[in-house]
Design an enzyme around this catalytic site. Structure first.
Site: not given
Ligand code: CA
Length: 419
Positions: A128, A135, A201, A203, A235, A239, A242, A255, A259, A352, A366
């Site tokens: 990834d 981003h 995310e 992608e 993805d 958070r 993370q 993560k 996916t 992202t 975001e």
């Protein structure tokens, strides 16, 4: 303009110019490789068994009698282009071979709404990247400093990490909310429990073809010969997990639990009318990343949230694949510059993709600016992050005045965590 004897709506993602690849479960419970046109799946096993892939590269290869695309991907670009030419010819409204053979037609075309799509690739490895400047700027601004949002390496190399291939799932797979360690605000002791800051995310990913031997490299100007095609990628990211785990080695459990990808792999040949030149990079990159004629694709991307309380899906974001700082070829050249081997069916995701307006950001992190600006849904409720029962839907397509080259959709619903 090329047209097929199979009728295709102008809004369809699957005109004769697309011909993406995937797999589906037949009425008899077998897994067959397929393409698509209009509202139909095209059973490639049946066409292959009938001897219709009879060109130089595919004759007697039985490439479409496998249950995954890996062997076909490994045959390389001449075989991919030959398959595309064969399918284009067989579907052309002027060609009677398939058009006038009622028995064969009845076996080859299956209504898409009647079939379950199957993961078409055995994915060996997954990387990834983190290649959208907006981003990276947004995340850097939120967690560090808007004046130094990009790390010093960001414009010199396509930042990435090695992801988890075993948990890549096909669109439509529902997922349980993950649990893990998080650190409460104002505490120095972690707690264990449900992730509370669950995110998507937006992608786009690509699958590799032939690849390279261990110790060899793929040069930036040959890299596209190793790219079989592209899919939409969600993805999923926890958070709060993370935030606690990521230093100093990057994302891990936040993560690795899922996916999601769209089922149809769209080829670069189908997307070629939608190429866009990419701007010159400043600072200038090192020679191994210096690609002649750097280009990307104009692919419209949308994200929706749906659940049983909403009358219709709520659009969260509108973005575009063109918002990339690094090209796929640069990503692949970078991945292999050490001699790391790439194999048929490996997957590489863009990172992202956020545009430069607030409605074009590719994650809840975001869109709600870390939860400080909740999104208002059309039933009056609010979202900072994803709640149980929310279905996240991403779609993508390129279009011109005549047709769309679409990816279909990738969707997945978040279920409560497992007890
Ligand atoms: Ca990502």
């Amino acid at each position: 303009m090329l047209t097929s004897f199979i009728p295709v709506d102008k809004e369809s993602h699957f005109p004769i110019q697309n011909l993406p690849f995937s797999a589906f479960e037949t009425e008899d419970g077998e897994i067959h490789l397929c393409s698509a046109i209009g509202d139909y799946v095209i059973d490639l096993f049946v066409l292959d068994e009938a001897g219709l892939f009879d060109g130089k590269y595919l004759k007697d290869q039985f490439a479409f009698q496998d249950s995954t695309l890996n062997f076909f991907m490994g045959l390389g670009k001449p075989a991919w282009q030959e398959a595309r030419q064969t399918l284009t010819s067989l579907l052309d409204k002027e060609n009677p071979t398939l058009r006038d053979d009622d028995l064969l037609r009845s076996r080859v075309f299956v209504p898409m709404e009647d079939v379950e799509m199957i993961m078409p690739v055995e994915i060996g490895d997954y990387t990834d990247f983190y290649s959208s400047e907006q981003h990276a700027f947004n995340v850097g601004s939120m967690f560090r400093d808007p004046d130094n949002a990009l790390m010093p390496n960001w414009k010199h190399l396509p930042v990435g990490y090695h992801g988890r291939a075993s948990s890549i799932v096909l669109s439509g797979t529902d997922l349980h909310r993950p649990k893990g360690q998080t650190i409460p605000n104002d505490s120095d002791q972690p707690v264990f429990g449900d992730s509370k800051l669950l995110d998507f995310e937006l992608e786009v990913g690509f699958f590799t073809g032939p690849g390279n031997e261990l110790g060899d490299t793929i040069s930036v100007d040959n890299a596209e010969d190793h790219i079989f095609g592209m899919v939409l990628v969600n993805d999923w990211s926890a958070r709060d997990i993370q935030k606690w785990e990521y230093q100093p080695l990057g994302p891990f459990l936040a993560k690795n639990w899922a996916t999601s990808i769209s089922p149809w792999i769209v080829t670069l040949d189908a997307l070629s009318p939608f190429r866009l030149d990419m701007p010159e990079q400043d600072p200038e990159v090192l020679p191994y990343l210096n690609q002649k004629n750097r280009s990307t694709f104009d692919i419209n991307l949308e994200v929706y949230l749906d659940n049983e309380n909403l009358n219709e899906p709520h659009k969260l974001a509108t973005s575009n694949y063109k918002h990339m700082y690094w090209s796929m070829a640069q990503q692949l050249a970078h991945q292999t510059v050490t001699g790391c081997n790439v194999r048929p069916g490996d997957m590489y995701a863009s990172g992202t993709i956020s545009g430069n307006t607030e409605d074009s950001y590719g994650s809840m992190l975001e869109l709600t600016w870390k939860g400080s600006k909740p999104v208002q849904l059309n039933d009056g409720s609010e979202r900072k992050f994803i709640q149980d029962g929310d279905n996240i839907i991403m779609t993508g397509y390129a279009e011109n005045d005549d047709y769309r080259i679409g990816f279909g959709a990738v969707e997945g619903k978040i279920l409560p965590s497992k007890k």
